[in-house]
Every structure is written in C-alpha cells, then in structure tokens.
Enzyme design. Structure first.
Site, PDB file in Angstrom:
ATOM      1  N   GLY A 138       0.804  -1.208   0.000  1.00 26.27           N
ATOM      2  CA  GLY A 138       0.000   0.000   0.000  1.00 26.27           C
ATOM      3  C   GLY A 138       0.842   1.265   0.000  1.00 26.27           C
ATOM      4  CB  THR A 156      11.622  -9.120 -11.917  1.00 21.97           C
ATOM      5  OG1 THR A 156      12.695  -8.939 -12.857  1.00 21.97           O
ATOM      6  CG2 THR A 156      10.975 -10.479 -12.135  1.00 21.97           C
ATOM      7  CB  CYS A 191       3.524   6.495  23.479  1.00 25.25           C
ATOM      8  SG  CYS A 191       3.409   7.497  24.967  1.00 25.25           S
TER       9      CYS A 191
END
Length: 393
Positions: free
Chosen positions: A70, A236, A324
C-alpha cells in the site's frame, strides 16, 4: 493467540496459499520472458490475477498496476502523478489523519514548491465535504483522502468527496488499503481517479499491492529500469504474490457478503460489552460509519501500550493506536510523539495515555470476543492500581 490486529494484516486464506505454491516451484519463469512456455505461464497467470483485482474494484484490467504494498501504491499515485508534466498546479489537499505514506509523501513536496492543505476532521474522524469545496483553488492539482482510517476505523464519505473533485476537474486519489475486503469498493461509485489497495489486508500475501489508475490519467514511473507494468513500476514482478492477490480478490468478491455481517455482529458484541464495563472507557471513531469488525477506544490514565502488552501476555494480539506512537519521536526527541489521529479527533492529552484497537477477521469467533470481555476487567483494574495518574484523579 487470539489475533485481533487484522487491520495490520490478515491471515492468508488457505486457498490463496495453495494457488501461490506452484509459482515458486513449477511456473517460476520471468513474466517478461513470455516467448517460451515457462515465462509465458507466469505472464498469463499474472494477467489473470490483474483481471481478478480489476473485477474486485469494478475497474478495467488495463487500469491495474501491481506494486509491492500500500505504501508504494500511495507514493506512486502521489509522486507519479505530480511528476508527470501534464499535471500542472501546485496545491495539494489531504486530510489531517492520512496514513504516514500519504502525509510524508506530500510533506516532502513542499521543498518542490507545492502548498499543502490538510482538512480538519470532526471528533469521529470524518471530513466535511463542504470543507473540501472551500479548500479547492484554481491551482489545486490533487486531492488524496483515505477511505477508512486504520486507527479509529472511520469510513469517509469518499463518494461525495470524489464527486466534488470530479465536478472541479481535480484528480482524486483514495487510499483504500484498510477498506479492501471489508467494504465494497467500486472505483466508479467512488468517483476516484486512483485507488490503492494491498493484498495482506484481505487474506492475501504480503508483498503485493495494486494501484488503480483511471484510463486517461497520466503518471510517471518512480523507478528507472525496464518497462514492466506499462512503465509505471519497473522491476521484475513478484509473480507468486501477485497470483495470491488475484485469488484473494476473487474470494473476497464472492464471499464478502457472508463474512461482513458476521464481523458486524462481533463488533457489536465487543462494543456493547466494553461500553457497559467501564465508565472511564471512551470509544474513538464513528460508530455508524466504521470498518466492520473494528473497535477502538482509550481508557482514562491508562497507557495504551501497557494494556496492549498485558493483553499479549494473556494471549491476545491487538494494536495500540497510541498517544505514544511507536518509533515516532516528539520534537524534543526524548518523548514519543502523540498520535496525530487522536489529537485530530480531540482526544485530551492530559488524561489519554494511548488507545487500543481491536480489528477482527473472518477467522474470529463469538468465543474470541467472549474471552476478551472476560479478561478485560481484571486487566484494566490491575493497570488502574499501577497508574499514579489514575490514583490522583
């Protein structure tokens, strides 16, 4: 281990694995060498997979370009589009809760003279389409808005946002990585010009992604080399992973109607159970416009990562959409930076020490959710007792 971090990646369907295996050991030819049988087999399998991915999102086969993930799809969409000299204009619009691969990509373009507008979201993570209308300028060249936020699960009004872009002749890119396999994706209904998906999010293998590029939209490739993927993505191709992605897309198109209602049922069970358990637990994201099987929340004065680790010790794999955020340092480079998504939706920093996300797949069961609800009271109570912030409230 009960796996509840499916927004990060799903367990591959066994049928996908079986489809891939021959392309490691038998049909291992290079698809660019399709002048002899073993290369032609790889090429034909790859093109068949391209057709399945296209069908999955209601696109044309030739509108699909394979990538590795993605993040690469998002970067190709944004940088490849802006790199093409036919796409003029120096203004880009995104939302303030985009994935790092979109936010970072456009931020770096400031050095090239681009101006960035980040649309505000409401306290459930939704972009107001009217805000997009107001933000558009004569020099706006690209809008990129995610379909589904992986941290808080909110599903945008993507079709409405796309319609505004189409009316104003502005290119529209959709990051649909967290949506594929969990929401119906139709590139025509979404009014998008480009759309990113990744195989591992809908029961396919890691290492395979795709970018839909609407016919007529022009991009420039980011890699110099051969002319694979119509010149958009030299190198490739990963044939086994692409074949697996095609099979995952075929299965998802055929079977989403079965597993999505069950995911909604599991989501409701978990949401209702947690909601009635603690008066200091706060859900994040939009309850109604939400990725099926996704629940996210924060608990006053309890660190999301501490809760994540305690649940891990009890056999649950979840995600910390944390105040965090792992590996992201604050400006002083000593404290970890606050989650920009939580900040954007107005979560108070003084009492929120991080959120937790639980995202389910077709492999999760009612028993899994019951087990979560059994362990949560004791776990939360233990962390409350350990928290100096909580004891001072």
């Amino acid at each position: 281990m009960i796996y509840l971090d499916n927004v990060a990646g799903t367990k591959p369907d066994q049928r996908v694995v079986e489809k891939m295996l021959p392309f490691y050991t038998e049909h291992y030819g290079n698809p660019s060498a399709h002048f002899y049988p073993i290369g032609r087999e790889a090429f034909e399998a790859m093109e068949a997979a391209r057709g399945e991915v296209a069908s999955f999102i209601n696109a044309k086969t030739e509108e699909i370009v394979f990538t590795s993930c993605g993040t690469e799809s998002n970067n190709l969409a944004i940088k490849g589009f802006l790199k093409n000299p036919k796409n003029t204009g120096k203004h880009i619009i995104i939302s303030e809760i985009e994935h790092f691969s979109v936010d970072s990509a456009v931020t770096k373009l400031i050095n090239d003279g681009y101006e960035i507008t980040k649309l505000r979201v409401d306290n459930t993570g939704l972009v107001n389409p009217d805000d997009l209308k107001k933000a558009l300028r004569k020099d706006t060249v690209l809008v990129s808005i995610q379909h589904t936020n992986p941290e808080i699960g909110t599903v945008q009004y993507t079709d409405a946002l796309g319609a505004i872009c189409r009316e104003n002749n502005v290119a529209f890119h959709v990051d649909a990585v967290a949506a594929a396999g969990f929401s119906e994706l139709d590139v025509k209904a979404l009014n998008c010009d480009m759309l990113s998906i990744a195989s591992q999010n809908f029961y396919g293998p890691k290492g395979a992604g795709a970018l839909y590029i609407r016919d007529g939209i022009k991009l420039s490739g980011l890699l110099d080399g051969g002319h694979q993927e119509r010149g958009y993505r030299s190198g490739t191709e990963n044939v086994p992973a692409i074949v697996g992605m095609g099979e995952a897309a075929r299965i998802a198109k055929a079977e989403m109607g079965v597993w999505v209602p069950e995911l909604v049922s599991l989501q409701k069970k978990l949401w209702d159970g947690l909601g009635g358990m603690f008066d200091f637990l706060h859900f994040t994201g939009n309850k109604d416009r939400r990725r099926p099987g996704h629940v996210s929340f924060w608990i006053e004065y309890i660190e999301g990562e501490s809760l994540l680790m305690w649940l891990s010790l009890k056999g649950f794999a979840c995600a910390s959409g944390s105040a965090c955020s792992s590996n992201i340092l604050a400006e002083d480079e000593e404290d970890l930076a606050a989650s920009y998504v939580l900040t954007a939706v107005g979560v108070p920093n003084d009492i929120c020490a991080g959120s937790l996300g639980m995202s389910m797949s077709k492999y999760n069961t009612q028993d899994d959710i019951e087990n979560v609800l059994k362990v949560m009271p004791e776990t939360v109570q233990r962390l409350c007792e350990m928290s100096p912030m909580y004891n001072r409230k």
